[in-house]
Write a protein that holds these residues in place. Structure first.
Motif, PDB file in Angstrom:
ATOM      1  N   TYR A  13       0.838  -1.204   0.000  1.00  0.00           N
ATOM      2  CA  TYR A  13       0.000   0.000   0.000  1.00  0.00           C
ATOM      3  C   TYR A  13       0.877   1.260   0.000  1.00  0.00           C
ATOM      4  CZ  TYR A  13      -3.434   3.371   1.924  1.00  0.00           C
ATOM      5  OH  TYR A  13      -4.239   4.464   2.162  1.00  0.00           O
ATOM      6  N   ASP A  14       1.880   1.283   0.864  1.00  0.00           N
ATOM      7  CA  ASP A  14       2.797   2.432   0.916  1.00  0.00           C
ATOM      8  C   ASP A  14       3.569   2.587  -0.389  1.00  0.00           C
ATOM      9  OD1 ASP A  14       1.999   2.994   3.493  1.00  0.00           O
ATOM     10  OD2 ASP A  14       3.782   2.145   4.452  1.00  0.00           O
ATOM     11  N   CYS A  15       3.961   1.456  -0.973  1.00  0.00           N
ATOM     12  CA  CYS A  15       4.699   1.493  -2.233  1.00  0.00           C
ATOM     13  C   CYS A  15       3.840   2.079  -3.349  1.00  0.00           C
ATOM     14  CB  CYS A  15       5.149   0.083  -2.593  1.00  0.00           C
ATOM     15  SG  CYS A  15       6.245  -0.002  -4.024  1.00  0.00           S
ATOM     16  N   GLU A  16       2.554   1.743  -3.353  1.00  0.00           N
ATOM     17  CA  GLU A  16       1.656   2.289  -4.369  1.00  0.00           C
ATOM     18  C   GLU A  16       1.447   3.788  -4.166  1.00  0.00           C
ATOM     19  OE1 GLU A  16      -1.059  -1.397  -5.829  1.00  0.00           O
ATOM     20  OE2 GLU A  16      -1.593  -0.562  -3.874  1.00  0.00           O
ATOM     21  N   ILE A  17       1.407   4.242  -2.917  1.00  0.00           N
ATOM     22  CA  ILE A  17       1.342   5.682  -2.657  1.00  0.00           C
ATOM     23  C   ILE A  17       2.609   6.358  -3.171  1.00  0.00           C
ATOM     24  CG2 ILE A  17       1.311   7.464  -0.858  1.00  0.00           C
ATOM     25  CD1 ILE A  17      -0.495   5.651   0.795  1.00  0.00           C
ATOM     26  N   TYR A  18       3.757   5.722  -2.921  1.00  0.00           N
ATOM     27  CA  TYR A  18       5.033   6.302  -3.345  1.00  0.00           C
ATOM     28  C   TYR A  18       5.102   6.432  -4.870  1.00  0.00           C
ATOM     29  CZ  TYR A  18      10.137   6.916  -3.555  1.00  0.00           C
ATOM     30  OH  TYR A  18      11.405   7.399  -3.793  1.00  0.00           O
TER      31      TYR A  18
END
Length: 293
Positions: A216-221
């Motif tokens: 999820y954090d990677c997709e935000i990044y």
């Protein structure tokens, strides 16, 4: 905001760029205190503008929340109350949209959508002269006979949406514009970021919850990187520094809090939104702590 957009006889009217980040929790962005490296470009815009600390969505469902963002109305006034259901679950014909108001004022209006839940099926194209949802063409199932929405492959990654928006911007000159960009990446793991970004998702091998939060954090990044590309185009030399940038989300995500992974109900982590505004006439680095919606 009205004065910024419409200006006066001596001051050119501002462009408006609205970025909505689907399923993006405020507390997973650096400028809202998150410790992970998810949002360098969004954090920079927060430093250059005004960040609102306590913002509440009108719903934790994509089309309903976007209808409120685009009309300024509560769901019981704009009429879009749910994601699933019959074809009459659309924006009320009587509801005026920001795009419609600005189009009447001579603005060029365009939207670039990344997934079916923010599509024209729900009436969210009202007022836009250009509404790009071409990712729907190859399709697959989207709504079944009972009105149940299946997003499935009816979505596109942030880089494809940004490419289309930049192409439109390059052809737009001389006319003030309202541009809405909808990103969908954090919503689900169906369309993954490129491998170079996935390598940054350390996770905790064997722990499904932490692995999914890392993704999820990677997709935000990755989405943040595309926002950076878009802002590079907006801020390019010769473009004129008169664009009001508004960055927000439609709702958050459970991520296991309250024993709920996704969204759709009204826990705080699902309805607390980021909201950032940047314009040369706004103060830099200001934080507004009043609760707004």
């Amino acid at each position: 905001m009205t004065a910024l957009l419409f200006g006066c006889a001596e001051v050119p009217r501002a462009n408006l760029l609205l970025i909505t980040m689907d399923t993006t929790r405020a507390d997973h962005l650096g400028c809202y205190g998150y410790g992970g490296q998810t949002s360098p470009n969004i954090d920079r815009i927060a430093r250059e503008g005004v960040r609102f600390q306590e913002v509440s969505a009108q719903a934790a469902v994509t089309p309903v929340s976007h209808a409120s963002i685009l009309t300024g109305l509560n769901p019981y006034h704009h009429g879009l109350r749910a994601l699933h259901g019959s074809a009459d679950l659309r924006l009320n014909r009587s509801a005026r949209t920001l795009a419609g108001i600005l189009a009447e004022a001579g603005y060029g209006t365009a939207a670039f959508i990344s997934a079916y839940p923010a599509s024209s099926r729900f009436g969210l194209d009202r007022g836009f002269s250009h509404f790009d949802e071409t990712f729907l063409d190859p399709a697959g199932q989207r709504t079944d006979k009972d009105g149940i929405v299946h997003t499935g492959e009816a979505q596109r990654r942030a880089d494809a949406t940004t490419d289309a928006a930049i192409e439109w911007l390059e052809k737009t000159a001389g006319v003030p514009f309202f541009l809405w960009i909808h990103y969908f990446d954090p919503h689900d793991p169906l369309l993954l970021p490129p491998p170079a970004y996935l390598k940054l998702c350390a996770g905790n091998p064997g722990n499904e919850k932490t692995d999914l939060i890392s993704l999820y954090d990677c997709e935000i990044y990755f989405m943040d990187a595309q926002i950076g590309r878009l802002l590079q185009q907006i801020d390019r030399p010769g473009a004129g520094n008169r664009t009001l940038v508004a960055i927000t989300a439609d709702h958050g995500e459970g991520l296991g809090d309250h024993d709920w992974w996704s969204h759709g109900i009204l826990f705080q982590e699902q309805i607390r939104l980021p909201l950032i505004l940047r314009h040369p006439d706004l103060p830099e680095g200001r934080v507004v702590s009043d609760r707004i919606r």
